[in-house]
Design an enzyme around this catalytic site. Structure first.
Site, PDB file in Angstrom:
ATOM      1  N   LYS A  35       0.835  -1.198   0.000  1.00 10.01           N
ATOM      2  CA  LYS A  35       0.000   0.000   0.000  1.00 10.01           C
ATOM      3  C   LYS A  35       0.879   1.261   0.000  1.00 10.01           C
ATOM      4  CE  LYS A  35      -3.853  -0.448   2.556  1.00 10.01           C
ATOM      5  NZ  LYS A  35      -4.616  -0.496   3.833  1.00 10.01           N
ATOM      6  N   PHE A 149     -16.717  12.392   8.100  1.00 13.48           N
ATOM      7  CA  PHE A 149     -18.026  12.062   7.525  1.00 13.48           C
ATOM      8  C   PHE A 149     -17.923  11.854   6.012  1.00 13.48           C
ATOM      9  CE2 PHE A 149     -18.522  14.782  11.242  1.00 13.48           C
ATOM     10  CZ  PHE A 149     -19.268  13.939  12.060  1.00 13.48           C
ATOM     11  N   ARG A 151     -17.782  10.593   2.243  1.00 17.56           N
ATOM     12  CA  ARG A 151     -18.439   9.551   1.449  1.00 17.56           C
ATOM     13  C   ARG A 151     -17.442   9.065   0.416  1.00 17.56           C
ATOM     14  NH1 ARG A 151     -22.371  13.551  -1.181  1.00 17.56           N
ATOM     15  NH2 ARG A 151     -20.428  14.684  -0.971  1.00 17.56           N
ATOM     16  N   ASN A 214     -24.459   8.033  11.023  1.00 20.72           N
ATOM     17  CA  ASN A 214     -24.582   6.857  10.160  1.00 20.72           C
ATOM     18  C   ASN A 214     -25.846   6.057  10.482  1.00 20.72           C
ATOM     19  OD1 ASN A 214     -22.435   7.439   8.581  1.00 20.72           O
ATOM     20  ND2 ASN A 214     -21.044   5.918   9.449  1.00 20.72           N
ATOM     21  N   CYS A 266     -18.962   1.138   6.019  1.00 21.01           N
ATOM     22  CA  CYS A 266     -19.360   1.959   7.175  1.00 21.01           C
ATOM     23  C   CYS A 266     -20.752   1.659   7.694  1.00 21.01           C
ATOM     24  CB  CYS A 266     -19.246   3.436   6.817  1.00 21.01           C
ATOM     25  SG  CYS A 266     -17.549   3.933   6.537  1.00 21.01           S
TER      26      CYS A 266
END
Ligand code: UDX
Length: 439
Positions: A35, A149, A151, A214, A266
Site C-alpha cells: 500500500k 463524515f 463519502r 450513520n 461503514c
C-alpha cells in the site's frame, strides 16, 4: 504544520493527501508495504475519483511522503489515527485492535505538546480510555476525537470542504481543553475560513455524533425500503412516494432511494457496532430499532434474488444471468458488504450461470469471490443473458439504451435493483421489467 496520518486506507490516504493540499507537510504511515509503495508512487491502492491526481501533485511538491516506519512520524505535531475498526470476527462489536496498536506505536515517539487525533469510528468510551493511556505514558501529549463524515466517491471534496467539523476534547472541571482546539483550528484553517461550522464538544458526544449520523442515514434508507415492501404489496410506486414526501423540507429527498439497500465499509458495521455498544451500556432498548433497520436492509437483497427466481418460475439453475455492478455504490471499487456482490453470489449459489461486470470493482470482487465469472465490457456481459440484474447504479448502466441492449441479450428481462431506469422506455423496447417497490 507537520502532520502524520497513521493508517492509509480509504480514510487515511485521502486525509493525508487532502491535508497536504491544505498546505501542511504530511507523512502517511501504514504497516502494509504494498500500500505504501503504491501511494509513494502516486497511485491509490483503491479507486477514488481525483485521488491519484491529488497524490501526485502533493508528492511532487514534496508536501507528502509515505512510510511503513512509525519513527518517520517523529517531528509531526499532530498525529491523525485513521486505521480501520472492522466488525469483529465473533460478533457485532467493532474490533479495536488496529486503533489500540496505532496508539501503542505512537506512544514512544510523542513529544510534549503533540496532539493525537482519532478519526476512526469507535464505540463511545474509546477516546476516554485512550486519553488515559496517553496520560499514563507521561509524554505530555494529548488526545482529540475528530470524526470524519466522508463519502466514498466524494472523499477528497468531503475532506477539504466538509459540511462541518466536530472536535471531541477532554472536558474537565475547568471546561474544555483549549490546546487541542487551537491545534485543530490551525490544521483546518483554510476550510474554517470559509465559514464551515465547527462543533467543539466532549469525547463521548464526538464519538456518538459519528455513529448517530450513520445510524440516521441507514434508518432513512431502511425506512424507504420498508415503504417499498408495502408498495410492492399494494401496487404503489415507492419512487413517486419518495418524491412526494421528499418535498417536505423536514423530510428531504436525499437518501430516500429504495432499492437493494445499503452496504459498504461503514453503514452496516457501524449500526451493528452501535447496537452492540448500547447493549454493553445497558441501553440496548434505545437503539433496538437498528436491528430492524439491518433486517429490512438485508431483506432487499433477498427480494432481488426472489424476483430472479420468479422470472424463471422458481429455479435459476443453468440460467444465464448478467449482474450489472458489484461495488456497494458507484464511483467506488469498494465491495465490502456490497449488496450487489451478495446478490451475484446468492444467484450463483442457487445454480445460475452468473456473469458479473463492473467498471472498477472486478478485481476486488474476484479476490473475495473467485467462483463468479467476471467480464469487463458491459456489451460482452449482456451478450446471451436470459436475465439482467442492475444492482449498482453506475452511469454506464443508467444510460443503457434499452433497444440496443435488447439486441444483445437472449431474453429481454431486467430487474432494476436501484430504481434508476425508466420502466416505460424499457417496457416499450420489449423488456420484461421489475423495479423495487414499483408496480
Ligand atoms: C457513509 C456516510 O454517508 C458517510 O458520511 C460516512 O462517513 C461513511 O458512510 P459511504 O459508505 O461512502 O458513506 O456511502 P453512502 O453514500 O452513504 O452510501 C451507503 C450505501 O447506501 C450505499 O450502498 C448506497 O447505495 C446506499 N444508499 C444510499 C441507498 O440504498 N439509498 C440511498 O438513498 C442512499
Amino acid at each position: 504544520m507537520r502532520l502524520s496520518v497513521i493508517g492509509c486506507g480509504y480514510l487515511g490516504a485521502v486525509h493525508a493527501a487532502a491535508m497536504a493540499s491544505l498546505g501542511h507537510e504530511v507523512i502517511g504511515i501504514d504497516v502494509d508495504p504494498a500500500k505504501i509503495a503504491a501511494l509513494a508512487d502516486g497511485h491509490a491502492p483503491f479507486f477514488e475519483p481525483g485521488l491519484d491526481e491529488l497524490l501526485r501533485t502533493q508528492l511532487d511538491r514534496g508536501a507528502l511522503r509515505f512510510s511503513t516506519k512509525i519513527a518517520d512520524a517523529v517531528g509531526a505535531t499532530v498525529h491523525f489515527v485513521a486505521v480501520g475498526t472492522p466488525q469483529s470476527a465473533d460478533g457485532h462489536a467493532a474490533d479495536l485492535k488496529f486503533v489500540d496498536a496505532a496508539i501503542e506505536a505512537l506512544l514512544p515517539i510523542l513529544a510534549p505538546g503533540d496532539l493525537v487525533v482519532g478519526k476512526s469510528t469507535v464505540p463511545v468510551g474509546t477516546a476516554a480510555r485512550l486519553a488515559a493511556r496517553i496520560d499514563e505514558h507521561g509524554s505530555g501529549a494529548s488526545l482529540a476525537w475528530n470524526p470524519e463524515f466522508l463519502r466514498e466517491g466524494y472523499a477528497v471534496q468531503d475532506t477539504v470542504a466538509p459540511d462541518r467539523f466536530v472536535y471531541g476534547v477532554q472536558r474537565g472541571d475547568s471546561g474544555i481543553e483549549d490546546g487541542p482546539v487551537d491545534l485543530l483550528d490551525q490544521v483546518y484553517a483554510t476550510p474554517l475560513s470559509t465559514g464551515t461550522p465547527r462543533i467543539v464538544t466532549d469525547f463521548a458526544t464526538a464519538e456518538l455524533v459519528k455513529v448517530a449520523a450513520n445510524a440516521f442515514l441507514a434508518t432513512k434508507i431502511s425506512f424507504i425500503n420498508a415503504m417499498a415492501e408495502i408498495a410492492e404489496t399494494v401496487g404503489a410506486d415507492v419512487t413517486e412516494l419518495a418524491d412526494a414526501i421528499g418535498h417536505d423540507a423536514r423530510i428531504g429527498r436525499r437518501f430516500l432511494n429504495a432499492g437493494v439497500g445499503f452496504g459498504g465499509g461503514c453503514l452496516p458495521k457501524d449500526i451493528r457496532a452501535f447496537a452492540a455498544r448500547a447493549e454493553e451500556l445497558g441501553r440496548g432498548d434505545s437503539v433496538a430499532f437498528l436491528r430492524q433497520v439491518d433486517e429490512i436492509n438485508l431483506r432487499r437483497r433477498q427480494r432481488v434474488v426472489d424476483r430472479a427466481l420468479q422470472a424463471f418460475d422458481g429455479s435459476v439453475v443453468g440460467r444465464r444471468i448478467t449482474v450489472l455492478g458489484v461495488t456497494f455504490k458507484p464511483e467506488s471499487d469498494d465491495v465490502r458488504d456490497s449488496p450487489a456482490l451478495d446478490v451475484a453470489v446468492q444467484l450463483k449459489g442457487l445454480g445460475a450461470e452468473v456473469i458479473a461486470t463492473d467498471p472498477h470493482g472486478i478485481e476486488p470482487a474476484r479476490l473475495r469471490h473467485p467462483q463468479l465469472a467476471y467480464v469487463a465490457s458491459t456489451t460482452d456481459a449482456l451478450a446471451g443473458a436470459e436475465l439482467v440484474v442492475l444492482v449498482t447504479e453506475w452511469r454506464e448502466y443508467r444510460d443503457l439504451d434499452p433497444s440496443a441492449a435488447a439486441q444483445l441479450v437472449a431474453s429481454p428481462s431486467i430487474i432494476d435493483g436501484r430504481n434508476v431506469l425508466d420502466p416505460v422506455a424499457w417496457r416499450a423496447s420489449g423488456w420484461r421489467f421489475w423495479g423495487m417497490g414499483r408496480p
